[in-house]
Design a protein around this motif. Structure first.
Motif, PDB file in Angstrom:
ATOM      1  N   PRO A 153       2.236   0.749  -1.360  1.00 49.99           N
ATOM      2  CA  PRO A 153       2.942   1.995  -1.697  1.00 49.99           C
ATOM      3  C   PRO A 153       2.683   2.441  -3.140  1.00 49.99           C
ATOM      4  CG  PRO A 153       4.415   0.488  -0.544  1.00 49.99           C
ATOM      5  CD  PRO A 153       3.155  -0.283  -0.819  1.00 49.99           C
ATOM      6  N   SER A 154       2.337   1.492  -4.023  1.00 53.71           N
ATOM      7  CA  SER A 154       2.096   1.846  -5.425  1.00 53.71           C
ATOM      8  C   SER A 154       0.670   2.341  -5.661  1.00 53.71           C
ATOM      9  CB  SER A 154       2.358   0.632  -6.311  1.00 53.71           C
ATOM     10  OG  SER A 154       1.603  -0.474  -5.834  1.00 53.71           O
ATOM     11  N   ASN A 155      -0.160   2.366  -4.622  1.00 55.27           N
ATOM     12  CA  ASN A 155      -1.508   2.930  -4.745  1.00 55.27           C
ATOM     13  C   ASN A 155      -1.405   4.411  -5.123  1.00 55.27           C
ATOM     14  OD1 ASN A 155      -4.435   2.927  -4.319  1.00 55.27           O
ATOM     15  ND2 ASN A 155      -4.030   4.168  -2.499  1.00 55.27           N
ATOM     16  N   ASP A 156      -2.433   4.951  -5.747  1.00 55.96           N
ATOM     17  CA  ASP A 156      -2.376   6.360  -6.150  1.00 55.96           C
ATOM     18  C   ASP A 156      -2.810   7.266  -4.991  1.00 55.96           C
ATOM     19  OD1 ASP A 156      -2.286   8.764  -7.331  1.00 55.96           O
ATOM     20  OD2 ASP A 156      -3.707   8.316  -8.934  1.00 55.96           O
ATOM     21  N   PHE A 157      -1.890   7.474  -4.050  1.00 62.18           N
ATOM     22  CA  PHE A 157      -2.189   8.330  -2.900  1.00 62.18           C
ATOM     23  C   PHE A 157      -2.367   9.790  -3.323  1.00 62.18           C
ATOM     24  CE2 PHE A 157      -0.513   4.674  -0.589  1.00 62.18           C
ATOM     25  CZ  PHE A 157      -1.329   4.636   0.530  1.00 62.18           C
TER      26      PHE A 157
ATOM     27  N   TYR B  80      -6.775   6.871   9.095  1.00 65.48           N
ATOM     28  CA  TYR B  80      -5.655   6.435   8.255  1.00 65.48           C
ATOM     29  C   TYR B  80      -6.161   5.691   7.029  1.00 65.48           C
ATOM     30  CZ  TYR B  80      -2.630   7.500  12.179  1.00 65.48           C
ATOM     31  OH  TYR B  80      -1.960   8.138  13.180  1.00 65.48           O
TER      32      TYR B  80
ATOM     33  N   GLY C 140      -4.483  10.750   7.367  1.00 64.60           N
ATOM     34  CA  GLY C 140      -3.123  10.315   7.076  1.00 64.60           C
ATOM     35  C   GLY C 140      -3.145   9.131   6.123  1.00 64.60           C
ATOM     36  N   GLY C 141      -2.109   9.012   5.307  1.00 67.48           N
ATOM     37  CA  GLY C 141      -1.985   7.862   4.415  1.00 67.48           C
ATOM     38  C   GLY C 141      -0.882   6.953   4.924  1.00 67.48           C
ATOM     39  N   VAL C 142      -1.117   5.655   4.892  1.00 70.25           N
ATOM     40  CA  VAL C 142      -0.105   4.706   5.362  1.00 70.25           C
ATOM     41  C   VAL C 142       0.194   3.704   4.247  1.00 70.25           C
ATOM     42  CG1 VAL C 142       0.354   2.818   6.976  1.00 70.25           C
ATOM     43  CG2 VAL C 142      -0.637   4.959   7.793  1.00 70.25           C
ATOM     44  N   PRO C 143       1.385   3.841   3.616  1.00 71.69           N
ATOM     45  CA  PRO C 143       1.729   2.929   2.527  1.00 71.69           C
ATOM     46  C   PRO C 143       2.328   1.634   3.066  1.00 71.69           C
ATOM     47  CG  PRO C 143       3.451   4.587   2.788  1.00 71.69           C
ATOM     48  CD  PRO C 143       2.424   4.856   3.863  1.00 71.69           C
TER      49      PRO C 143
ATOM     50  N   ARG D 153       3.013  -5.635   9.643  1.00 70.14           N
ATOM     51  CA  ARG D 153       2.773  -4.540  10.589  1.00 70.14           C
ATOM     52  C   ARG D 153       2.911  -3.200   9.874  1.00 70.14           C
ATOM     53  NH1 ARG D 153       3.650  -5.217  16.028  1.00 70.14           N
ATOM     54  NH2 ARG D 153       3.039  -3.025  16.155  1.00 70.14           N
ATOM     55  N   ILE D 154       1.941  -2.326  10.063  1.00 68.06           N
ATOM     56  CA  ILE D 154       1.997  -0.990   9.466  1.00 68.06           C
ATOM     57  C   ILE D 154       1.681   0.101  10.485  1.00 68.06           C
ATOM     58  CG2 ILE D 154       1.664  -1.474   7.001  1.00 68.06           C
ATOM     59  CD1 ILE D 154      -1.334  -1.438   7.431  1.00 68.06           C
ATOM     60  N   PHE D 155       1.344  -0.295  11.723  1.00 67.60           N
ATOM     61  CA  PHE D 155       1.053   0.666  12.798  1.00 67.60           C
ATOM     62  C   PHE D 155       1.760   0.220  14.081  1.00 67.60           C
ATOM     63  CE2 PHE D 155      -2.640   1.124   9.993  1.00 67.60           C
ATOM     64  CZ  PHE D 155      -2.728   2.507   9.886  1.00 67.60           C
TER      65      PHE D 155
END
Lengths: 249, 249
Positions: free
Chosen positions: A106-110, A101, A126-129, A135-137
């Motif tokens: 979220p503003s990163n250049d995915f 991951y 996978g990308g996780v914004p 908590r993100i997971f």
């Protein structure tokens, strides 16, 4: 310790001469310094067989604050290679699957990150914004988490720094080098809170027996902040920004 | 069945008047038609308690070919709401956690997707770049997978269609409406192979007892392709494109 509120990362194409993709050698060197220690921790301490017994033969890794690459690809591949080395002994009937991951704001250049992924990668990507201060997971989910040269960013700028009625008003500066004690304390308090939030979130997301790797800038005990290379640099930046602001007002 | 090779999706900001974000009402209507059937399948057939027993109390959903929203957000939330309804009976000691994956080609505009995520979402979100005609998740991993109005895209354009020595040369057309049988067969063969690849990949990624939901355009048996609304539209497009091409040569 550098401590600045992180602004949204602007889109920067791989090909652009000013892109992070081409200008992240400093971060790469910092990660390389820790490489041997990380390899040793995985080799000696990570019980891969135990982790796999409850994860359907999949090892899950995450890079928190990954930006757009290429450092995130090389450092994660290095972790995978070390784990795969451990799995080549007869204890393992088959090679595990790897799930990787990439996390950032979220503003990163995915878009750049995803189109630059290695063609021959050996993992499901996978990308996780989202902010790694929360908590993100899901709970008990990740096995190996790294956060390279990212944990010095603050979750937000403390209000006192911008309040000219506060003793911690930072008077147009963007760094705490040469700042009064009140300013230092406000930065330090915010960072301590953020680090606490970071650790609490990871404590829930990482499985028992998992590994958390943090690589971050630091300074020797007793060194005055006024001698920080970053501080001198950012104070110079703030003079330039103030001059620019004066020209348009 | 519409069948065209999918070109990389261009970046389209939410605010742009030509964005998919604002022009996907047709796809939304198609997904709504299936909503009742999907709710019934989850309510009657999905054994949530059994799925949770091997997944650390987390339900994992994926939307394959999600584009940039907003349809993907509403349809996935609808799936989650239905599953949560099932979990409100006394059989469940606590509400499960939800992990939601948004998948599309690496060239999809994930930046727009990630910055448009609902603020109050009840799940951990991740983006997965890659073709759904191949493996994009670990084995035995997903519980509910949907693919709404996306499986009609082909993995690539069959070479014969562009080869003017082949009986299946499609002569500058971009659709098979009014095309000779040879052209139809080439399209059909490619789609059958792609669908087979799609099912084989999902068979490995979805857990036993999981659910695969496919919503896609189709036509009544016996209806000639020349009467397809899409075919008439695409033949009109191809005339326009050919005219444009002539002007620059």
């Amino acid at each position: 310790m550098a401590a600045l509120a992180k602004e949204p990362v602007v889109k920067n194409d791989v090909e652009s001469t000013t892109s992070y993709f081409k200008h992240s050698i400093y971060q790469k060197l910092a990660a390389n310094v820790a490489k041997d220690a990380v390899e040793e921790a995985i080799t000696k301490k990570l019980d891969v067989k135990f982790l796999l017994s409850t994860s359907n033969n999949t090892i899950r890794l995450a890079d928190l604050g990954c930006a757009v690459g290429p450092n995130t690809f090389t450092s994660l591949q290095s972790l995978i290679d070390t784990i795969k080395n451990k799995c080549q002994c007869p204890d393992f009937s088959s090679m595990p699957e790897f799930q990787v991951y990439f996390n950032d704001q979220p503003s990163n250049d995915f878009n750049t990150l995803f189109t630059s992924l290695p063609v021959q990668k050996e993992y499901y990507a996978g990308g996780v914004p989202g902010s790694f201060h929360g908590r993100i997971f899901p709970s008990n989910y990740l096995h190996v988490v790294q956060c390279n040269y990212a944990l010095h960013w603050l979750s937000n700028l403390p209000e006192e720094l911008e309040d000219n009625n506060s003793p911690a008003w930072s008077k147009g500066k963007i760094h705490y080098a040469n700042a009064p004690d009140e300013v230092l304390k406000v930065y330090a308090r915010q960072w301590a809170k953020d680090f606490n939030d970071f650790l609490n979130a990871r404590a829930k997301e990482i499985v028992p027996g998992g590994l958390l790797i943090v690589v971050m800038p630091s300074i020797p005990d007793g060194m005055p902040y006024s001698e920080l290379a970053n501080g001198i640099l950012y104070n110079c930046f703030s003079s330039v920004l103030l001059d620019m602001a004066k020209r348009v007002t």
